[in-house]
Scaffold this active site. Structure first.
Site, PDB file in Angstrom:
ATOM      1  CG  LEU A  28       5.252 -45.349 -24.738  1.00 38.81           C
ATOM      2  CD1 LEU A  28       5.743 -44.255 -23.862  1.00 38.81           C
ATOM      3  CD2 LEU A  28       6.152 -45.300 -26.097  1.00 38.81           C
ATOM      4  CB  ALA A  29       4.021 -52.139 -24.091  1.00 36.30           C
ATOM      5  N   GLY A  31       8.597 -51.547 -20.595  1.00 40.54           N
ATOM      6  CA  GLY A  31       8.894 -51.538 -19.148  1.00 40.54           C
ATOM      7  C   GLY A  31       8.731 -52.854 -18.376  1.00 40.54           C
ATOM      8  NE  ARG A  35       5.793 -49.194  -9.223  1.00 43.94           N
ATOM      9  CZ  ARG A  35       5.300 -48.053  -9.627  1.00 43.94           C
ATOM     10  NH1 ARG A  35       4.482 -47.490  -8.574  1.00 43.94           N
ATOM     11  NH2 ARG A  35       5.517 -47.525 -10.607  1.00 43.94           N
ATOM     12  CB  THR A  98       8.441 -42.183 -21.764  1.00 50.28           C
ATOM     13  OG1 THR A  98       8.947 -41.105 -20.955  1.00 50.28           O
ATOM     14  CG2 THR A  98       7.778 -43.273 -20.469  1.00 50.28           C
ATOM     15  CG  ASN A 188       1.859 -36.654 -18.563  1.00 52.18           C
ATOM     16  OD1 ASN A 188       1.276 -36.694 -19.338  1.00 52.18           O
ATOM     17  ND2 ASN A 188       3.240 -37.227 -18.656  1.00 52.18           N
ATOM     18  NE  ARG A 351     -15.739 -81.452 -21.127  1.00 52.87           N
ATOM     19  CZ  ARG A 351     -15.183 -82.910 -21.155  1.00 52.87           C
ATOM     20  NH1 ARG A 351     -15.948 -83.502 -20.654  1.00 52.87           N
ATOM     21  NH2 ARG A 351     -14.131 -82.928 -21.922  1.00 52.87           N
ATOM     22  NE  ARG A 458     -33.261-105.235 -16.239  1.00 52.03           N
ATOM     23  CZ  ARG A 458     -34.379-104.533 -16.271  1.00 52.03           C
ATOM     24  NH1 ARG A 458     -34.091-103.376 -16.307  1.00 52.03           N
ATOM     25  NH2 ARG A 458     -35.422-105.195 -15.849  1.00 52.03           N
TER      26      ARG A 458
HETATM   27  C1  UD1 Z   1       5.071 -41.516 -17.045  1.00 50.66           C
HETATM   28  C2  UD1 Z   1       5.195 -39.797 -17.251  1.00 50.66           C
HETATM   29  C3  UD1 Z   1       4.555 -39.402 -16.212  1.00 50.66           C
HETATM   30  C4  UD1 Z   1       3.201 -39.684 -16.182  1.00 50.66           C
HETATM   31  C5  UD1 Z   1       2.813 -41.352 -16.002  1.00 50.66           C
HETATM   32  C6  UD1 Z   1       1.258 -41.322 -16.614  1.00 50.66           C
HETATM   33  C7  UD1 Z   1       7.366 -39.862 -18.075  1.00 50.66           C
HETATM   34  C8  UD1 Z   1       8.893 -39.384 -17.839  1.00 50.66           C
HETATM   35  N1  UD1 Z   1       6.595 -39.840 -17.216  1.00 50.66           N
HETATM   36  O1  UD1 Z   1       5.649 -41.567 -15.701  1.00 50.66           O
HETATM   37  O2  UD1 Z   1       4.725 -37.857 -16.442  1.00 50.66           O
HETATM   38  O3  UD1 Z   1       2.198 -39.024 -15.018  1.00 50.66           O
HETATM   39  O4  UD1 Z   1       3.626 -41.880 -17.105  1.00 50.66           O
HETATM   40  O5  UD1 Z   1       1.145 -42.795 -16.272  1.00 50.66           O
HETATM   41  O6  UD1 Z   1       7.139 -39.966 -19.323  1.00 50.66           O
HETATM   42  N2  UD1 Z   1       8.100 -47.510 -20.922  1.00 50.66           N
HETATM   43  C9  UD1 Z   1       8.913 -48.045 -21.719  1.00 50.66           C
HETATM   44  N3  UD1 Z   1      10.166 -47.698 -21.821  1.00 50.66           N
HETATM   45  C10 UD1 Z   1      10.837 -47.336 -20.859  1.00 50.66           C
HETATM   46  C11 UD1 Z   1      10.155 -46.693 -19.994  1.00 50.66           C
HETATM   47  C12 UD1 Z   1       8.813 -46.704 -19.913  1.00 50.66           C
HETATM   48  O7  UD1 Z   1       8.423 -48.613 -22.779  1.00 50.66           O
HETATM   49  O8  UD1 Z   1      12.257 -46.909 -21.080  1.00 50.66           O
HETATM   50  C13 UD1 Z   1       6.771 -47.661 -20.680  1.00 50.66           C
HETATM   51  C14 UD1 Z   1       6.264 -48.559 -19.791  1.00 50.66           C
HETATM   52  O9  UD1 Z   1       6.167 -49.922 -20.030  1.00 50.66           O
HETATM   53  C15 UD1 Z   1       4.707 -47.922 -19.393  1.00 50.66           C
HETATM   54  C16 UD1 Z   1       4.894 -46.514 -19.983  1.00 50.66           C
HETATM   55  O10 UD1 Z   1       6.331 -46.421 -20.702  1.00 50.66           O
HETATM   56  O11 UD1 Z   1       3.831 -48.526 -20.145  1.00 50.66           O
HETATM   57  C17 UD1 Z   1       4.994 -45.585 -18.747  1.00 50.66           C
HETATM   58  O12 UD1 Z   1       6.412 -45.781 -18.063  1.00 50.66           O
HETATM   59  P1  UD1 Z   1       6.173 -45.576 -16.575  1.00 50.66           P
HETATM   60  O13 UD1 Z   1       7.847 -46.102 -15.937  1.00 50.66           O
HETATM   61  O14 UD1 Z   1       5.319 -46.364 -15.827  1.00 50.66           O
HETATM   62  O15 UD1 Z   1       6.343 -43.984 -16.306  1.00 50.66           O
HETATM   63  P2  UD1 Z   1       5.708 -43.382 -15.120  1.00 50.66           P
HETATM   64  O16 UD1 Z   1       6.715 -43.262 -14.111  1.00 50.66           O
HETATM   65  O17 UD1 Z   1       4.474 -43.883 -14.739  1.00 50.66           O
END
Ligand code: UD1
Ligand code: CA
Length: 474
Positions: A28-29, A31, A35, A98, A188, A351, A458
């Site tokens: 999952l990447a 987001g 921050r 997620t 988690n 280099r 020279r």
């Molecule tokens: C999530 C978990 C939490 C866990 C934590 C661990 C859920 C609801 N919560 O929370 O229980 O303790 O990870 O680090 O799953 N992402 C997407 N699409 C979205 C949302 C997120 O791709 O719509 C990706 C983000 O880029 C990230 C990952 O999912 O790589 C986790 O998302 P993030 O928003 O950081 O979740 P947490 O609030 O940390």
């Protein structure tokens, strides 16, 4: 009456007389990583030379997963450009949680029996920990296995809620947790193994009735538990493994852990680090035993260092090949080769595309670029050798310049074996100095110097006697 627990061993295909499991991974990447306060995608920020997301992909491939799909959204094009076709992609246009992210990869998991889900922002996950989760998942025939850990300060993470017998009930997010649930320290890690078919089924039942209005992947747990499937969490004692990067402070923290792990691995292999806290070695670097790494070094990329070397303090090596017993002092070397017994530095700059032979001295304030230097040659101080082929046992006087650039093109210079280049010589390229030839100090050489000859290029010295006295009288 006790409800019968429904087991599942994953969808298996019967191929060539045995059942085959197909394990795929989702990262999952999508987001934004608000921050981080960055214009870049969060998952492309680097820890010791690799982007965050690459570490998750490597861990998945480390447990034998062949197909990895990245859920991309924010800055998707940048992520795709960086990772190319080593993985496949699913687009999540809006980041609705997620669970919603995983829904975007429904087609990808279609033919899988198991799906590992990882986050793109947890680069410390190791293949050993993933394997531990996977083994547990298979042995227990779970529908979902969650990787958890105990965190002294669980703030921000989803909490693992268990009943008084320790049976997993659900995961509750920080923002949705009651005061009592917030006290739970088992969290988690955001890394899971799912039975593929049941994941698809549970996703179809997700809703967004929570404080954040998101589709939580973690809600699949209650859904499948409610239908009588086996779901469990296994805690790793390596809580670092699942540390997430949400801010620059966490990025720095994760870098420190990665650095320590890498340095300890090299020390276990017989490499001395004088100050491991202040030495940054990237993950793919190889170092031979009895090599000593002094404080402040950065050793990067695909660098391979031989045995018995000394890498002196504040040296930076990028994609270098360094053979045994090389001694380097406070220098920068990039994309080049240094053979056995050679000394480099202090303050040398090597280099790209340079090949430096055996038992050579490359001294202080020497720059070498795109050049071959033969064995036994000495370039002791204040010299530039660019685009040149230098023979064996050549001696460069102080202040030599290979004048390789005419304003439009670079040209090559050739220097034969045993040549002696006098101090402050300019070698205007293209030019050849043949074997055993000498150039006089201060010469500007524009024509071939034949073997065994001395070139003086020279103005001759002229002394004007009593010139000073006359000047004084004026
Ligand atoms: C999530 C978990 C939490 C866990 C934590 C661990 C859920 C609801 N919560 O929370 O229980 O303790 O990870 O680090 O799953 N992402 C997407 N699409 C979205 C949302 C997120 O791709 O719509 C990706 C983000 O880029 C990230 C990952 O999912 O790589 C986790 O998302 P993030 O928003 O950081 O979740 P947490 O609030 O940390
Ligand atoms: Ca996170």
């Amino acid at each position: 009456m006790k409800k019968k627990v429904r087991k599942c061993g994953g969808k298996r295909k019967f191929v060539k007389g045995r059942y085959e499991m197909k394990t795929k991974a989702l990262v999952l990447a999508a987001g934004q990583g608000t921050r981080m306060k960055s214009n870049e995608s969060k998952v492309l920020h680097q820890v010791l030379g690799k982007s965050l997301v690459e570490y998750s992909i490597l861990a998945a491939k480390g447990v034998g997963v062949e197909e990895v799909c990245l859920i991309v959204g924010h800055k998707a094009e940048d992520v795709k450009k960086k990772l190319g076709d080593s993985v496949s992609y699913a687009m999540q246009k809006e980041q609705l949680g997620t669970g919603h992210a995983v829904m975007q990869a429904i087609d990808f998991i279609e033919d899988a029996s198991e799906v590992i889900v990882l986050c793109g922002d947890t680069p410390l996950i190791t293949k050993e920990t993933l394997q531990m989760m996977l083994d547990f998942h298979r042995e227990k025939q779970n529908a979902i296995t969650v990787l958890s850990t105990i965190m002294e300060d669980p703030t921000g993470y989803g909490r693992i809620v268990r009943d008084d017998k320790g049976k997993l009930l659900k995961i509750v997010e920080q923002k949705d947790a009651s005061e009592e649930e917030k006290q739970i320290t088992e969290i988690n890690g955001g890394i899971y193994t799912f039975d593929a078919k049941l994941l698809k089924h549970a996703l179809s039942k997700l809703n967004n009735n929570n404080v954040q209005g998101e589709y939580y992947l973690t809600d699949t747990i209650e859904i499948l538990l409610g239908e009588g499937y086996k779901v469990d969490a296994i805690a790793t004692s390596e809580s670092d493994d699942i540390a997430g990067v949400n801010s620059r402070v966490q990025l720095a923290g994760v870098t420190q852990v990665m650095k320590r792990r890498i340095n300890e691995k090299h020390m276990a292999n017989g490499v001395t680090f004088i100050d491991p806290e202040n030495t940054y070695v990237e993950p793919d670097v190889v170092i031979g035993k009895d090599t000593i790494i002094e404080p402040g070094c950065m050793i990067q990329g695909t660098t391979v260092i031989g045995e018995g070397c000394r890498i002196g303090y504040h040296t930076k090596l990028t994609n270098m090949i360094i053979k045994d017993h090389v001694d380097i002092e406070t220098s920068v070397l990039v994309d080049s080769f240094v053979d056995e017994g050679t000394h480099v530095g202090p303050f040398a700059y090597v280099r790209p595309n340079s090949h430096i032979g055996k038992n050579i001295k490359v001294g202080d304030f020497v720059e070498i670029k795109n050049a071959n230097i033969g064995d036994g040659t000495k370039i002791s101080h204040l010299t530039y050798v660019g685009d040149a082929d230098v023979g064996q046992n050549v001696n460069f006087g102080c202040g030599t310049v290979v004048v390789n650039y005419d304003g439009k093109k670079k040209h090559r210079t050739t220097i034969g074996d045993h040549a002696f280049i006098g101090c402050n010589t300019n070698l205007v390229s293209p030019v050849v100095v043949e074997d055993h030839a000498y150039t006089a100090a201060g010469s500007t050489i524009t024509k071939t110097v034949p073997a065994n000859s001395l070139a003086i290029a020279r103005a001759k010295q002229e002394n004007k006697e009593n010139w000073v006295i006359k000047k004084r009288q004026e």
